[in-house]
Each structure stands twice: as structure tokens, then as C-alpha cells.
Write an enzyme that holds these catalytic residues in place. Sequence first.
Site, PDB file in Angstrom:
ATOM      1  N   LYS A  98     -10.743  -3.018  -4.172  1.00 26.83           N
ATOM      2  CA  LYS A  98     -11.572  -1.812  -4.254  1.00 26.83           C
ATOM      3  C   LYS A  98     -10.871  -0.717  -5.025  1.00 26.83           C
ATOM      4  O   LYS A  98     -11.510   0.150  -5.600  1.00 26.83           O
ATOM      5  CB  LYS A  98     -11.831  -1.280  -2.836  1.00 26.83           C
ATOM      6  CG  LYS A  98     -12.779  -2.117  -2.016  1.00 26.83           C
ATOM      7  CD  LYS A  98     -12.791  -1.585  -0.583  1.00 26.83           C
ATOM      8  CE  LYS A  98     -13.772  -2.338   0.289  1.00 26.83           C
ATOM      9  NZ  LYS A  98     -13.565  -2.072   1.720  1.00 26.83           N
TER      10      LYS A  98
ATOM     11  N   LYS B 218       0.822  -1.215   0.000  1.00 25.99           N
ATOM     12  CA  LYS B 218       0.000   0.000   0.000  1.00 25.99           C
ATOM     13  C   LYS B 218       0.856   1.264   0.000  1.00 25.99           C
ATOM     14  O   LYS B 218       0.470   2.266  -0.590  1.00 25.99           O
ATOM     15  CB  LYS B 218      -0.954   0.012   1.207  1.00 25.99           C
ATOM     16  CG  LYS B 218      -2.127  -0.922   1.047  1.00 25.99           C
ATOM     17  CD  LYS B 218      -3.271  -0.534   1.970  1.00 25.99           C
ATOM     18  CE  LYS B 218      -4.463  -1.464   1.805  1.00 25.99           C
ATOM     19  NZ  LYS B 218      -5.556  -1.167   2.730  1.00 25.99           N
TER      20      LYS B 218
ATOM     21  N   LYS C 284      -5.045  -9.584  -6.908  1.00 22.54           N
ATOM     22  CA  LYS C 284      -6.245  -9.682  -6.088  1.00 22.54           C
ATOM     23  C   LYS C 284      -7.340  -8.740  -6.600  1.00 22.54           C
ATOM     24  O   LYS C 284      -7.041  -7.630  -7.039  1.00 22.54           O
ATOM     25  CB  LYS C 284      -5.830  -9.270  -4.669  1.00 22.54           C
ATOM     26  CG  LYS C 284      -6.763  -9.609  -3.573  1.00 22.54           C
ATOM     27  CD  LYS C 284      -6.184  -9.173  -2.235  1.00 22.54           C
ATOM     28  CE  LYS C 284      -6.164  -7.667  -2.115  1.00 22.54           C
ATOM     29  NZ  LYS C 284      -5.947  -7.164  -0.758  1.00 22.54           N
TER      30      LYS C 284
HETATM   31  P1  AMP Z   1     -11.311  -4.655   3.097  1.00 19.62           P
HETATM   32  O1  AMP Z   1     -12.117  -4.248   1.933  1.00 19.62           O
HETATM   33  O2  AMP Z   1      -9.858  -4.547   2.854  1.00 19.62           O
HETATM   34  O3  AMP Z   1     -11.752  -4.031   4.376  1.00 19.62           O
HETATM   35  O4  AMP Z   1     -11.583  -6.207   3.267  1.00 19.62           O
HETATM   36  C1  AMP Z   1     -12.712  -6.718   3.946  1.00 19.62           C
HETATM   37  C2  AMP Z   1     -12.682  -8.226   3.962  1.00 19.62           C
HETATM   38  O5  AMP Z   1     -12.762  -8.737   2.625  1.00 19.62           O
HETATM   39  C3  AMP Z   1     -11.389  -8.819   4.553  1.00 19.62           C
HETATM   40  O6  AMP Z   1     -11.727  -9.957   5.315  1.00 19.62           O
HETATM   41  C4  AMP Z   1     -10.595  -9.203   3.342  1.00 19.62           C
HETATM   42  O7  AMP Z   1      -9.706 -10.263   3.602  1.00 19.62           O
HETATM   43  C5  AMP Z   1     -11.688  -9.632   2.385  1.00 19.62           C
HETATM   44  N1  AMP Z   1     -11.254  -9.473   0.994  1.00 19.62           N
HETATM   45  C6  AMP Z   1     -10.870  -8.331   0.384  1.00 19.62           C
HETATM   46  N2  AMP Z   1     -10.521  -8.549  -0.897  1.00 19.62           N
HETATM   47  C7  AMP Z   1     -10.692  -9.884  -1.109  1.00 19.62           C
HETATM   48  C8  AMP Z   1     -10.505 -10.748  -2.240  1.00 19.62           C
HETATM   49  N3  AMP Z   1     -10.084 -10.271  -3.403  1.00 19.62           N
HETATM   50  N4  AMP Z   1     -10.793 -12.070  -2.083  1.00 19.62           N
HETATM   51  C9  AMP Z   1     -11.235 -12.556  -0.894  1.00 19.62           C
HETATM   52  N5  AMP Z   1     -11.419 -11.799   0.199  1.00 19.62           N
HETATM   53  C10 AMP Z   1     -11.164 -10.476   0.107  1.00 19.62           C
END
Ligand code: AMP
Length: 349
Positions: free
Chosen positions: A215, A120, A212
Amino acid sequence: MTDAPQTTFEPLVFSGVQPTGNLHLGNYLGAIQRFVAMQDTHPCIYCVVDLHAITATLVQPDLVQQTREVTAAFLAAGIDPKRNIVFNQSRVHEHAELAWVFNCVARLGWLNRMTQFKDKAGKDRENASTGLYAYPNLMAADILVYRATHVPVGEDQKQHLELARDIAQKFNNDFAGRIAELGLGDAFFPLPEPLIQGPATRVMSLRDGTKKMSKSDPSDYSRINLTDDQDTIAQKFRKAKTDPEPLPTEPKGLENRPEADNLVGIYAALSGDTREAILGQYGGGQFSTFKQALTDLAVTKLAPINAEMKRLLADPGHIDAVLKDGGERASAIAAPVMDAVKDVVGFLR
Ligand code: AMP
Ligand code: TRP
């Protein structure tokens, strides 16, 4: 060691999602769908982690709206805020308070190993916020301020959870004498267990099977957003990158074919079928046939969530009331834990 009774911790699930926009299929399959399943077996606390949202980008376009959107996604996916606790992090000041103590528990060497910070922060590391660097300490505090025992997350959070365990262990060890003296058992914090399960713990970009789904990817075609309508979903899957080979008939044939593996994984997570069963049905056939089936499945699953999110977002008063109620119930758990931490550390109160 002391002969204090061995502490057992009541099973409790905690997890969080950042309100940073563009909730996508990875968030849904890797996290939110798993959160829904956990409520049948455990008491659960699900948090919209707004304090985390300002670590990478300080000025967010509309944190209030972004917070309501994640909350709406939780509720629309089927999380019951009466049976569980749903709230936004900044309401419960104990998260930030315990994070400060953990800033003094975690070692620089531990944080220096965090690969997500390196990703990041990118090349301009000098210009990353100290919050982005210390973020895993706040994440440990989120979990441990409730003494939560189980944490459902996607693959990308594994290293942060290992750090949370290290922090809990070091706190328990360094303050072992004080913890025993205060009659708090032989360990104050549980070592929280990561639950990284299912066929979609790491959903990949639809444009590049080695990256991956995220967002922040500049290409909207890289992800399926929870707010995408039927036509957009169809178009994104149609354009999803694949290789020229037909689908294999067995999972072994997916090795070294990241794009094909990803689409089959998404299908498996949405349908609950195994990769074997899916390839038994679609193996040997054209990608276009499989992509159409995947689109139909995704639309069937996501359209009701999408519609319910819209309905909920039309009544922000209801969402805000859910978060307020959840915040009060979360505080009631966090406050006595934080008081005990103060006693253990030795602050006068
Ligand atoms: P975040 O959007 O970073 O707050 O992520 C929220 C949750 O979604 C966390 O548990 C991440 O590990 C999961 N997550 C985010 N991106 C992915 C992805 N591409 N595949 C699987 N899980 C994800
Ligand atoms: N760091 C997680 C992410 O970016 C979100 C998060 C914050 C979290 N605190 C947490 C997840 C506590 C699980 C438990 O996805």
C-alpha cells in the site's frame, strides 16, 4: 500436568485488514479472496483493524472513510456479513484490553525478532512508536479474544502468527494451575493456525519482482488498486517489468525470474488454473500476449468488485450499520472470554 479434560476448540476463522488506504491486488489475492472461500466451511470473523492503522502513522487522512473502504471491499468481494461477523476493531474494547495482558506475556526477545518492525521502523528506530513495536501483541489479542483457531493471511504475516502461538502457549503454561482450578480445561487459548495458501500468498511489486506489492510504495505503477479502472489496469500490466526471455513452458523455468513468476502467480490466483496449465497455454509466446490475457482476466474479475464498492460507498449508512451490528455480535463473544482472562490472571471483579 493436571488431569483436567483436554480442551477442544470449535473451529473459528479470524482475520484482519488495516484501513490504511490503497487496497491492492496483493490484499485481494493473499487475503480477501481467501476470506470469501473460508465462509463455506467455517464461521468467520473479519475485522477492519483500525487500532493497527495508527501504529505506523498516527494521524491518518480519514480513518472513517478508510474503514468504510475496506468494509466495502469485504462486502463487494462476497463476504456475507449476516452469516459471518464484519466489524471494526476499535468498537470492541476487549482487543485493547487483552493486548495489555499480552504485553506482559510476550518477551522483549520475541518482539526483537520481528522483521516487519525492522522494515517499517527503518533506520530511525528511535522514532518509531511503541505501538508499532507492540503491534504483534495486539494482533495476537485480536485472534485470541475470540479463541479463533484458523487465520488466513498472506506470507508477510507468518512470523506474527508464530508469535501469537507463542503467546497463547505461554499464557496456557504460566497460568496452567489457575486454568485448571477454575475448571477451564487444560488450555485456555487454542494455538491459532496460519492458513497461508494458494498461488498468491506473496504478490510482488509490478516494478520490482523482489519487492512485495504494498500500500505504501510511492509508485502507483507498482500495484493494481482495487479502485483502478479498466484502462489503468491495462496500462499497469503493460508497463509491468519483465525480462527479455519468452515465457517458459514449465514452472521450473520460472526459477530466478521473479517478475515472470509473479505475473503467472497472479494469473493462477485470478483464474484458479495451475501454473502448469497456464504455461502450457502461454509458454514460448511473447510476454505481450500473456499480459493482454492477464489484463482481460483481471478486468473481468475486478470490475464487478470495483463497481460494487462504489455502489456500497455511496450509502455509508448501510456500511456503518453492518459494522455496528458486527461489533455487537463480536462483543458478545469477546466479553466472556475477557472476563475469564481476568479470573485466570487474578484481577478482582
Ligand atoms: P495489510 O494491508 O497489511 O493489513 O494486509 C492485509 C492482508 O493482506 C494480510 O493478510 C496480508 O498478509 C495480505 N497481503 C498484504 N500484502 C500482500 C501481498 N503483496 N501479497 C499477498 N498478500 C498480501
Ligand atoms: N497485521 C495484519 C496485517 O498487517 C493485520 C491484522 C491485524 C491481522 N490483526 C490481525 C491479520 C489478526 C490476521 C489476524 O496485514
